[in-house]
Write an enzyme that holds these catalytic residues in place. Sequence first.
Site, PDB file in Angstrom:
ATOM      1  N   GLU A   1      17.032 -32.366  50.151  1.00 14.41           N
ATOM      2  CA  GLU A   1      16.527 -33.573  49.494  1.00 14.41           C
ATOM      3  C   GLU A   1      16.886 -34.810  50.321  1.00 14.41           C
ATOM      4  O   GLU A   1      18.070 -35.037  50.602  1.00 14.41           O
ATOM      5  CB  GLU A   1      17.147 -33.679  48.091  1.00 14.41           C
ATOM      6  CG  GLU A   1      16.663 -32.569  47.157  1.00 14.41           C
ATOM      7  CD  GLU A   1      17.712 -32.123  46.141  1.00 14.41           C
ATOM      8  OE1 GLU A   1      18.811 -32.715  46.110  1.00 14.41           O
ATOM      9  OE2 GLU A   1      17.434 -31.169  45.391  1.00 14.41           O
TER      10      GLU A   1
ATOM     11  N   GLU B   1      16.688 -27.388  43.746  1.00 14.24           N
ATOM     12  CA  GLU B   1      17.763 -26.718  44.483  1.00 14.24           C
ATOM     13  C   GLU B   1      17.540 -25.216  44.653  1.00 14.24           C
ATOM     14  O   GLU B   1      17.854 -24.654  45.702  1.00 14.24           O
ATOM     15  CB  GLU B   1      19.117 -26.979  43.805  1.00 14.24           C
ATOM     16  CG  GLU B   1      19.678 -28.383  44.035  1.00 14.24           C
ATOM     17  CD  GLU B   1      19.062 -29.433  43.131  1.00 14.24           C
ATOM     18  OE1 GLU B   1      18.308 -29.065  42.202  1.00 14.24           O
ATOM     19  OE2 GLU B   1      19.322 -30.635  43.341  1.00 14.24           O
TER      20      GLU B   1
ATOM     21  N   PHE C   1      25.149 -32.663  46.554  1.00 13.16           N
ATOM     22  CA  PHE C   1      26.510 -32.510  46.031  1.00 13.16           C
ATOM     23  C   PHE C   1      26.714 -31.034  45.725  1.00 13.16           C
ATOM     24  O   PHE C   1      25.790 -30.370  45.235  1.00 13.16           O
ATOM     25  CB  PHE C   1      26.706 -33.323  44.745  1.00 13.16           C
ATOM     26  CG  PHE C   1      26.608 -34.817  44.944  1.00 13.16           C
ATOM     27  CD1 PHE C   1      27.754 -35.591  45.117  1.00 13.16           C
ATOM     28  CD2 PHE C   1      25.375 -35.446  44.968  1.00 13.16           C
ATOM     29  CE1 PHE C   1      27.659 -36.964  45.307  1.00 13.16           C
ATOM     30  CE2 PHE C   1      25.274 -36.822  45.161  1.00 13.16           C
ATOM     31  CZ  PHE C   1      26.422 -37.591  45.332  1.00 13.16           C
TER      32      PHE C   1
ATOM     33  N   ILE D   1      24.875 -26.811  43.084  1.00 11.83           N
ATOM     34  CA  ILE D   1      24.659 -25.399  43.396  1.00 11.83           C
ATOM     35  C   ILE D   1      24.480 -24.592  42.108  1.00 11.83           C
ATOM     36  O   ILE D   1      23.857 -23.531  42.123  1.00 11.83           O
ATOM     37  CB  ILE D   1      25.794 -24.816  44.268  1.00 11.83           C
ATOM     38  CG1 ILE D   1      25.413 -23.441  44.822  1.00 11.83           C
ATOM     39  CG2 ILE D   1      27.101 -24.699  43.488  1.00 11.83           C
ATOM     40  CD1 ILE D   1      24.236 -23.409  45.729  1.00 11.83           C
TER      41      ILE D   1
ATOM     42  N   HIS E   1      29.578 -34.765  39.964  1.00  9.88           N
ATOM     43  CA  HIS E   1      29.320 -35.061  41.384  1.00  9.88           C
ATOM     44  C   HIS E   1      30.609 -35.065  42.204  1.00  9.88           C
ATOM     45  O   HIS E   1      30.665 -35.685  43.254  1.00  9.88           O
ATOM     46  CB  HIS E   1      28.662 -36.439  41.539  1.00  9.88           C
ATOM     47  CG  HIS E   1      27.256 -36.530  41.065  1.00  9.88           C
ATOM     48  ND1 HIS E   1      26.912 -36.504  39.734  1.00  9.88           N
ATOM     49  CD2 HIS E   1      26.083 -36.650  41.745  1.00  9.88           C
ATOM     50  CE1 HIS E   1      25.590 -36.627  39.615  1.00  9.88           C
ATOM     51  NE2 HIS E   1      25.076 -36.705  40.820  1.00  9.88           N
TER      52      HIS E   1
END
Lengths: 320, 323
Positions: B29, B60, B83, B87, B129
């Site tokens: 991104e 993602e 960040f 995930i 984050h």
Amino acid sequence: MKSPDKKTLLEMFATMNKIREFETKLQEFFAAGKIPGFVHLYLGEEAVATGACAALDTTDSITSTHRGHGHCLAKGGDLRRMMAEIYGRRTGYCKGKGGSMHIADFDLGILGANGIVGAGGPLACGSAFAQKYKKTDRVTVCFFGDGASNQGTTQESLNLASAWKLPLVFVNENNGYGISCPQCKSMAVTDIADRAAAYDMPGVVVDGNDVLAVYEAVTEAVKRARRGEGPSLVECKTYRWRGHFEGDACTYRCVEELNDWLAKDPIPRFATKLVEAGIASQDELEAISVGIKADVEAAVAYAEASPYPDAAELLDDVYA
Amino acid sequence: MANKTYLQALNEAMRQEMERDENVFILGEDVGQFGGCFGVTKGLFDRFGEARVIDTPITESVIVGTAAGAAASGLRPIAELMFVDFIGVALDQLFNQAAKMRFMFGGKAKVPMTLRMPQGAGVGAAAQHSQSLEAWFMHIPGLKVAIPATPHDAKGLLISAIRDDNPVVFLEHKMLYGLEGEVPDEPYTVPFGQADIKRVGTDVTVVATSLMVQSALAAAERLAAEGVSVEVVDPRTVLPLDMDTIIESVKKTHCLVVAHEAVGFAGPGAEIVAQVAEKALDYLDAPVKRVAAPFSPIPFTPPLEKAWIPSADDIVAAVKSIR
């Protein structure tokens, strides 16, 4: 479009029979307790894998699903190595470490059956991207079910493939059920192909029990992909004869529904067409299916005679 | 050799590998013209173009899965998530697909992808984050996990990651991006599974990772003034984990403190301490100590965030408690 030649038609007939016989044997041996783990059979859906893979070259790729035996066989997977893998033997495609849900043969462009519903889309995007990056004209087919069509990964993949004009064909096998949940309870749309409009790609519905209809639709989509015009979505309406997995009592659907679909068996339908068109006689077709029965028997014998892997192989292939 | 920041070291590693091997490309991104969330890919778009430095939608799962699929098809992707916390959205593609492909396909697949993800607290980014999640990745056979603490290691480990034929999770610490250090101009590799003794000492071993290496070095400096000699061991990759170097150090110092920013409970330190207990218990003269984050999500407000992050003071206190 031009109809396929005689050789192709007979190969398609043979492939459908190969899948049918392979799955029938698995059904029998699973019930006999010879096969560990889960087995998800493809019986009744043979026309989809066969028609779609017949539209591909050996150098093209596919991503498959947890119901993947048919896809792997249609893409050229070896009967003996497939059977040995499902038996958990060292001679199997994955040395007995993958099993029914994880068969792959990268040499044939089979990038793996997959135990996770909806996981194939992103991987197919990667495969198609790699071909575009390397400037080949190879295409990837992503097989996915009606259940997977509701996963975010599938929608994300449709979006990315269209935004990036990837050489990708999404082949949806709509067999009516996501495990036990019928389509009418899991989505508001009747045609999954309608979702293609959201991504500005062609979406077509075909009779998934008509191998030629699947072949024609996927051939068009593959041509478009090879021309660099991006992905398509081909929805193939079909039906899962067996339960979600072997052992599933199927209490969630009625016998009448099953019987309706059994009457639409794709194999005799195709046989009738071949005979009527003068491609082959009933006897010739019979000879093909008898030959295949022998091949599958031989694969079973090979699997049963093969050794299990040794415990010392446990840590092999964790890393390259 | 010039002084460069950790961020510049990472950027240089990617540039040099992309110059060397056209199969290497970047996706993620805002990695293109924008240069990445923290600016790590800055300039690469101008140099290599949009065919090789590719902006993706905010998806993602597809970023990680596209990297895995492309890697299995012969390319060497470098994927970036903004960040590490994100995930979670893409875990299946990492844990069940990329990590397992080789094993479950009988050794045929090769998945040479690098997944770069910034982690760590300290910028007021709050609970979603700021985490340090290396323990998650250490638990998955098939992955490798690099966690550089210096600009030198950042460059060498990233080049190793890109050249590695396995999926590598590459964990950068946000608070280290500005750290300067000597970084050779030419490409070089730092091998995986080889810890680095960042400071030699004789009294206590402090095994530290990522930002905590800097805190451990500061703590060692202060303890030296009080006559305590601290050896700081940085594993540099936590999978593979170089336990041999750690155990050798413990055999020398007879005392062990493990410091990491990840939550302490079931954190990466638990594995290190357990292995020392299994293999070198007789060499320990004192209980082991862990310096790690408390078992809470990361708070937003600056004083609480500061209190949450393990500090050099905490390391000094831990060392003193066993000396």
